[in-house]
Write an enzyme that holds these catalytic residues in place. Structure first.
Site, PDB file in Angstrom:
ATOM      1  N   ASN A  60       1.355   3.395  -2.904  1.00  0.00           N
ATOM      2  CA  ASN A  60       1.898   3.850  -4.204  1.00  0.00           C
ATOM      3  C   ASN A  60       1.377   5.245  -4.548  1.00  0.00           C
ATOM      4  O   ASN A  60       2.122   6.110  -5.002  1.00  0.00           O
ATOM      5  CB  ASN A  60       1.472   2.902  -5.329  1.00  0.00           C
ATOM      6  N   ARG A  79      -5.205  -2.002   8.922  1.00  0.00           N
ATOM      7  CA  ARG A  79      -6.379  -2.729   8.388  1.00  0.00           C
ATOM      8  C   ARG A  79      -5.934  -3.960   7.616  1.00  0.00           C
ATOM      9  O   ARG A  79      -4.822  -4.005   7.097  1.00  0.00           O
ATOM     10  CB  ARG A  79      -7.123  -1.843   7.362  1.00  0.00           C
ATOM     11  N   HIS A 104       2.680   3.426  -8.983  1.00  0.00           N
ATOM     12  CA  HIS A 104       2.521   1.985  -9.228  1.00  0.00           C
ATOM     13  C   HIS A 104       3.744   1.435  -9.987  1.00  0.00           C
ATOM     14  O   HIS A 104       4.189   0.324  -9.734  1.00  0.00           O
ATOM     15  CB  HIS A 104       1.257   1.708 -10.043  1.00  0.00           C
ATOM     16  N   SER A 146      -8.034  -4.970   5.080  1.00  0.00           N
ATOM     17  CA  SER A 146      -8.547  -4.595   3.750  1.00  0.00           C
ATOM     18  C   SER A 146      -8.994  -5.769   2.883  1.00  0.00           C
ATOM     19  O   SER A 146      -8.684  -5.804   1.688  1.00  0.00           O
ATOM     20  CB  SER A 146      -7.501  -3.762   2.996  1.00  0.00           C
ATOM     21  N   GLU A 194     -12.040  -4.506  -4.842  1.00  0.00           N
ATOM     22  CA  GLU A 194     -12.430  -3.100  -4.666  1.00  0.00           C
ATOM     23  C   GLU A 194     -11.661  -2.181  -5.625  1.00  0.00           C
ATOM     24  O   GLU A 194     -12.153  -1.118  -5.999  1.00  0.00           O
ATOM     25  CB  GLU A 194     -12.188  -2.650  -3.215  1.00  0.00           C
ATOM     26  N   ASN A 195     -10.461  -2.594  -6.014  1.00  0.00           N
ATOM     27  CA  ASN A 195      -9.658  -1.756  -6.925  1.00  0.00           C
ATOM     28  C   ASN A 195     -10.330  -1.565  -8.292  1.00  0.00           C
ATOM     29  O   ASN A 195      -9.998  -0.639  -9.021  1.00  0.00           O
ATOM     30  CB  ASN A 195      -8.245  -2.327  -7.119  1.00  0.00           C
ATOM     31  N   TRP A 196     -11.306  -2.424  -8.637  1.00  0.00           N
ATOM     32  CA  TRP A 196     -12.012  -2.240  -9.920  1.00  0.00           C
ATOM     33  C   TRP A 196     -12.773  -0.910  -9.941  1.00  0.00           C
ATOM     34  O   TRP A 196     -13.119  -0.414 -11.001  1.00  0.00           O
ATOM     35  CB  TRP A 196     -12.996  -3.386 -10.182  1.00  0.00           C
ATOM     36  N   ARG A 239     -11.623   1.940  -9.067  1.00  0.00           N
ATOM     37  CA  ARG A 239     -10.731   3.102  -9.319  1.00  0.00           C
ATOM     38  C   ARG A 239     -10.979   3.648 -10.721  1.00  0.00           C
ATOM     39  O   ARG A 239     -11.557   2.970 -11.579  1.00  0.00           O
ATOM     40  CB  ARG A 239      -9.280   2.658  -9.170  1.00  0.00           C
ATOM     41  N   SER A 259      -7.143  -5.694  -5.674  1.00  0.00           N
ATOM     42  CA  SER A 259      -8.299  -6.207  -4.924  1.00  0.00           C
ATOM     43  C   SER A 259      -9.570  -6.071  -5.754  1.00  0.00           C
ATOM     44  O   SER A 259      -9.600  -5.302  -6.727  1.00  0.00           O
ATOM     45  CB  SER A 259      -8.457  -5.427  -3.612  1.00  0.00           C
ATOM     46  N   ASP A 307       0.831  -1.204   0.000  1.00  0.00           N
ATOM     47  CA  ASP A 307       0.000   0.000   0.000  1.00  0.00           C
ATOM     48  C   ASP A 307       0.867   1.256   0.000  1.00  0.00           C
ATOM     49  O   ASP A 307       1.982   1.245   0.514  1.00  0.00           O
ATOM     50  CB  ASP A 307      -0.912  -0.025   1.242  1.00  0.00           C
TER      51      ASP A 307
HETATM   52  C1  FPP Z   1      -1.773   0.231  -3.327  1.00  0.00           C
HETATM   53  O1  FPP Z   1      -1.356   1.556  -3.442  1.00  0.00           O
HETATM   54  C2  FPP Z   1      -1.304  -0.598  -4.414  1.00  0.00           C
HETATM   55  C3  FPP Z   1      -2.082  -1.116  -5.405  1.00  0.00           C
HETATM   56  C4  FPP Z   1      -3.525  -0.890  -5.459  1.00  0.00           C
HETATM   57  C5  FPP Z   1      -1.554  -1.937  -6.486  1.00  0.00           C
HETATM   58  C6  FPP Z   1      -0.264  -2.669  -6.244  1.00  0.00           C
HETATM   59  C7  FPP Z   1       0.435  -2.763  -7.535  1.00  0.00           C
HETATM   60  C8  FPP Z   1       1.767  -2.709  -7.727  1.00  0.00           C
HETATM   61  C9  FPP Z   1       2.716  -2.717  -6.613  1.00  0.00           C
HETATM   62  C10 FPP Z   1       2.365  -2.615  -9.091  1.00  0.00           C
HETATM   63  C11 FPP Z   1       2.233  -3.787  -9.984  1.00  0.00           C
HETATM   64  C12 FPP Z   1       2.157  -5.116  -9.329  1.00  0.00           C
HETATM   65  C13 FPP Z   1       2.855  -6.205  -9.732  1.00  0.00           C
HETATM   66  C14 FPP Z   1       2.615  -7.510  -9.072  1.00  0.00           C
HETATM   67  C15 FPP Z   1       3.863  -6.151 -10.792  1.00  0.00           C
HETATM   68  P1  FPP Z   1      -2.466   2.676  -3.464  1.00  0.00           P
HETATM   69  O2  FPP Z   1      -2.609   3.124  -4.859  1.00  0.00           O
HETATM   70  O3  FPP Z   1      -3.699   2.212  -2.791  1.00  0.00           O
HETATM   71  O4  FPP Z   1      -1.773   3.785  -2.593  1.00  0.00           O
HETATM   72  P2  FPP Z   1      -2.503   4.918  -1.756  1.00  0.00           P
HETATM   73  O5  FPP Z   1      -3.228   4.217  -0.645  1.00  0.00           O
HETATM   74  O6  FPP Z   1      -1.357   5.731  -1.264  1.00  0.00           O
HETATM   75  O7  FPP Z   1      -3.404   5.648  -2.693  1.00  0.00           O
END
Ligand code: FPP
Length: 259
Positions: A22, A194, A37, A196, A67-69, A71, A65, A20
């Site tokens: 990125n 969390r 990312h 999550s 839930e990420n769909w 975004r 996840s 988490d």
């Molecule tokens: C959470 O950060 C991270 C993700 C939703 C995706 C994880 C993906 C990668 C690390 C890159 C590609 C993966 C692979 C396996 C090559 P966030 O965007 O939720 O960060 P934030 O909470 O600061 O917004």
């Protein structure tokens, strides 16, 4: 890399990571979330490689996840492209290093080209034995439990399963993680306290480690710190210290008899 300070005999067999931070890493630097990312992908490469060198047998990464769909489309598209690129770029290294790739989650929701790349690498690496990397893609713990319940209900409806035969082992065998030992250590970056909707059933006895470090900056030093902290923990699995001492004693005696 020097792994000084790590007890090789007490490594976690399975490390699971909620990657988490990125987005926050990128925003704090005036960059796009996608840049975060991209840099997070480099952390994935570093941590996979380091896990192999240290001797971790299973590494699970919460990459996307359910839930990420929700975004924005552009971010979902960029994450899918990064995944596809990761899969094609890393397959030769996975073969060279003996890494087997597995995936958990609802593969049907992945874009066809990502699904194809994923299945090709899973197929290619299926006999590798040094380490298993489990990518959680379009995954959530509740979804996993739901799939398991549906499978068991179908078995029961087909009269292949009696309710009294349902036990913890059978449940574990019908989750996406069937055959994979439960995580010993669950790491979460970026400081949130969390789970999550990552592994739910599977983390019943996992040690939890939360670091404020954002995923794009989680590299060798931070990983070693997490592993050292794990080795300082005393895992009791609900038992007393006295019982644990007795069990350890009995194991030593049994070992002595065998040798
Ligand atoms: C959470 O950060 C991270 C993700 C939703 C995706 C994880 C993906 C990668 C690390 C890159 C590609 C993966 C692979 C396996 C090559 P966030 O965007 O939720 O960060 P934030 O909470 O600061 O917004």
């Amino acid at each position: 890399m020097d792994f000084d300070g790590l007890d090789k005999a007490r490594l976690p067999q399975h490390v699971a990571i909620i990657m988490d931070g990125n987005g926050r890493w990128a925003t704090a630097r005036g960059k796009s979330r996608i840049e975060g990312h991209r840099r997070g992908k480099t952390s994935v490469r570093v941590i996979v490689e380091m896990s192999r060198k240290i001797g971790i047998r299973y590494l699970s990464l919460y990459a996307f996840s359910t839930e990420n769909w929700f975004r924005p489309d552009a971010e979902v598209g960029a994450l899918m492209a990064l995944l596809e690129h990761y899969l094609t770029a890393e397959q030769a290294k996975m073969m060279r290093y003996g890494i087997r790739l597995l995936a958990v989650g609802d593969r049907d929701r992945l874009p066809p080209q990502v699904r194809q790349a994923l299945e090709a690498v899973i197929d290619l690496t299926r006999d590798n034995q040094r380490m298993t990397v489990v990518l959680a893609l379009s995954y959530s713990g509740r979804d996993d439990v739901l799939r398991m319940v549906k499978k068991l209900a179908q078995e029961a409806r087909a009269c292949r399963l009696e309710p009294q035969d349902i036990d913890q082992e059978l449940i574990a065998d019908h989750l996406d993680t069937a055959g994979i030992p439960d995580p010993d250590l669950l790491i979460r970056t970026s400081g949130e306290l969390r789970v999550s909707n990552f592994f739910l059933w599977q983390i019943a006895y996992s040690e939890l480690y939360v670091t404020p470090t954002l995923w794009p900056e989680f590299r060798e030093k931070e990983y070693l710190q997490a592993l050292r902290e794990y080795q300082r923990r005393r895992r009791r699995f609900g038992r007393t210290d006295e019982q644990l001492a007795e069990l350890a004693d009995a194991a030593v005696k049994a070992g002595g008899r065998q040798s």
